[in-house]
Scaffold this active site. Structure first.
Site, PDB file in Angstrom:
ATOM      1  CG  HIS A 130      41.216  44.715  47.522  1.00 49.38           C
ATOM      2  ND1 HIS A 130      40.044  45.225  47.564  1.00 49.38           N
ATOM      3  CD2 HIS A 130      40.965  43.363  47.400  1.00 49.38           C
ATOM      4  CE1 HIS A 130      39.015  44.348  47.399  1.00 49.38           C
ATOM      5  NE2 HIS A 130      39.586  43.225  47.311  1.00 49.38           N
ATOM      6  CG  ASP A 177      41.764  40.563  40.005  1.00 53.38           C
ATOM      7  OD1 ASP A 177      40.700  40.738  40.729  1.00 53.38           O
ATOM      8  OD2 ASP A 177      42.635  39.770  40.489  1.00 53.38           O
TER       9      ASP A 177
END
Length: 500
Positions: free
Chosen positions: A84, A245
């Protein structure tokens, strides 16, 4: 360990550190694990930022500490990155401003502006499969236009943190669909950009030329010669598509087929599962993301996990490494002390303006140990709140695979088992995201010569569980936590109007 076998490297560019895992797939052994801490710039307005050069300096530091013999054997690199974030880059490849991160809540108002342009949260879900939640990349664009107008005017490429690291490694610009689905612009059903969501982000500027081309999960690119020389790597090294991740942690915990639930306990807390089709929730209770294998990854994310325990440890002047010992004299429920640990605002539950709250204090229960336990319990209850949405949707799981910093703690492991009423398993490789990035790089290079190379089979062969770290639920503790969890939900309902 054969000193001539190939090495694959996984890099995880996180919020707190960069981690490098060098893996020998023939020996099925990690040859080296290296970490380098990162700074974080925080503001009272909820801003959380890092400079892209900090990541690069940390990567250089990790490679400088890696044995030159291992560097010489390296054949592929995979990059995992915090999701993000927004790295604004100009035509020449220069970074124009600090990167706003996943945990940045200063753009909460911009989330609503974007969704209002498509008919609210339901319109966003219809257009792309997800509402624009606090921290998503899309909200950072109108904020940048307003507060960093010069950088916005010069913007040529929108990159996520792992995209920028890939760009530095290869000189090429691309984006893969797992991380891209966390921008808010990718329609997860079609796996293509949503024209409606891009237009809603800026009605006066067409942002499509700023988005890098989308590539498949098994794509690879050549390492730039100058970077290979600088890092002491062979020029033949390939760089895989990489991913966010959470997507990489899914691979690193073997979560590449249905029925497995992974939980990551780090700065943020996440729950995620593999799906072979998009699983979109009409109420937006979870993120309906793509994964980095060609499938999908329904995901719950909380913004306050070890954030809460570290805050209490700092306040009470002890190390989180002492936490397990400190909690030995406490009981489930923290003697009635209850924390809603929304120090960074929160995404699950959706309270971007939320703040931490402490309830149930008495003259006898307000001790450092109970306070630390309440922080830990509150973080787990937030994840349980998201898990309940998965269960409501018909998803079923038989066990949890735990990764992240919290997986090192016996108390965290047992608490998760007891709160969720499920057995907990821990992979041998605790750095799930970095290890997953290494496995994705291995798979992608195998696919180059064998298009039938199967990632699920590869993960089954390389992801091993450590039976010494398993935890099983205890009925008495599960009952105690269930009562305290109901209090958590009732207090959550009570404070919602305060942070609307």
């Amino acid at each position: 360990m054969d000193r001539n076998t190939p090495i694959v490297i996984g890099l995880d560019v996180g919020t707190q550190s960069v981690k490098l895992v060098a893996y020998d797939p023939q020996a099925r052994q990690v040859a080296a694990t290296i970490g380098q801490a990162l700074d974080l710039a925080s503001g009272d307005d909820g801003s959380r930022e890092q400079r892209a050069e900090w990541w690069i300096d940390a990567i250089r530091a990790c490679f400088s500490r890696l044995d030159p013999a291992l560097r010489a054997r390296t054949t592929a690199i995979g990059v995992s990155g915090q999701q993000h974030g927004f790295v604004p880059v100009d035509r020449a490849g220069n970074v124009l401003a600090p990167a706003k991160l996943w945990c940045d809540t200063s753009t909460a108002a911009e989330c609503d502006l974007i969704m209002d342009a498509v008919g609210g949260a339901q319109g966003a879900i219809q257009a792309a499969g997800n509402p624009i939640m606090v921290g998503y990349t899309a909200s950072k664009l109108p904020w940048t236009r307003e507060h960093r107008s010069q950088a916005y005017a010069q913007l040529a490429t929108i990159m996520l943190p792992h995209d920028y690291v890939n760009f530095w490694l290869t000189g090429e610009r691309w984006m893969e669909r797992g991380d891209a689905s966390g921008t808010g612009w990718l329609d997860v059903r079609t796996r293509q950009w949503s024209e409606a969501m891009i237009a809603a982000t800026d009605k006066d500027r067409d942002l499509r030329p700023c988005l890098p081309p989308l590539v498949e999960a098994d794509a690879t690119f050549p390492l730039a010669g100058a970077i290979a020389d600088e890092l002491g790597l062979p020029r033949e090294v390939r760089v895989s598509a990489g991913g966010g991740d959470n997507m990489m942690a899914a691979i690193g915990t073997g979560n590449v087929s249905a029925g497995v639930l992974s939980m990551s306990l780090g700065t943020s807390g996440t729950l995620f599962a593999y799906a072979d089709r998009p699983i979109v929730d009409d109420e937006g209770r979870w993120a309906a993301f793509c994964d980095s294998t060609g499938g999908w990854l329904p995901l719950i994310c909380t913004m306050n996990c070890t954030v809460a325990t570290e805050a209490v440890a700092g306040l009470c002047d002890f190390s989180t490494k002492q936490g397990d010992e400190l909690l030995a004299g406490t009981r489930p429920g923290a003697a009635g002390l209850l924390m809603l640990p929304f120090f960074n605002g929160e995404r699950t539950p959706n309270l971007p303006n939320g703040r931490g709250s402490l309830f149930g204090m008495t003259a006898t229960n307000l001790t450092p140990a109970n306070l630390y336990r309440a922080a830990m319990e509150g973080a787990v209850y937030s994840l349980k709140n998201g898990y309940d949405a998965f269960v409501d949707a018909g998803m079923r799981f038989e066990a949890i695979r735990l990764t992240g910093g919290g997986s090192h703690s016996a108390v965290w492991r047992q608490m998760v088992a007891d709160v969720f009423g499920l057995p907990v398993d821990v992979p041998e490789q605790a750095e799930g995201a970095a290890f997953g990035a290494a496995l994705q790089a291995l798979w992608a290079t195998q696919r180059a010569s064998d298009p039938g190379a199967d990632l699920a089979a590869l993960a089954a062969a390389h992801v091993r569980l450590d039976p010494r770290l398993s935890a099983h639920p205890h009925a008495e503790a599960t009952a105690a936590y269930a009562a305290q969890y109901q209090r958590f939900l009732s207090h959550l309902d009570a404070i919602r109007p305060l942070y609307a």
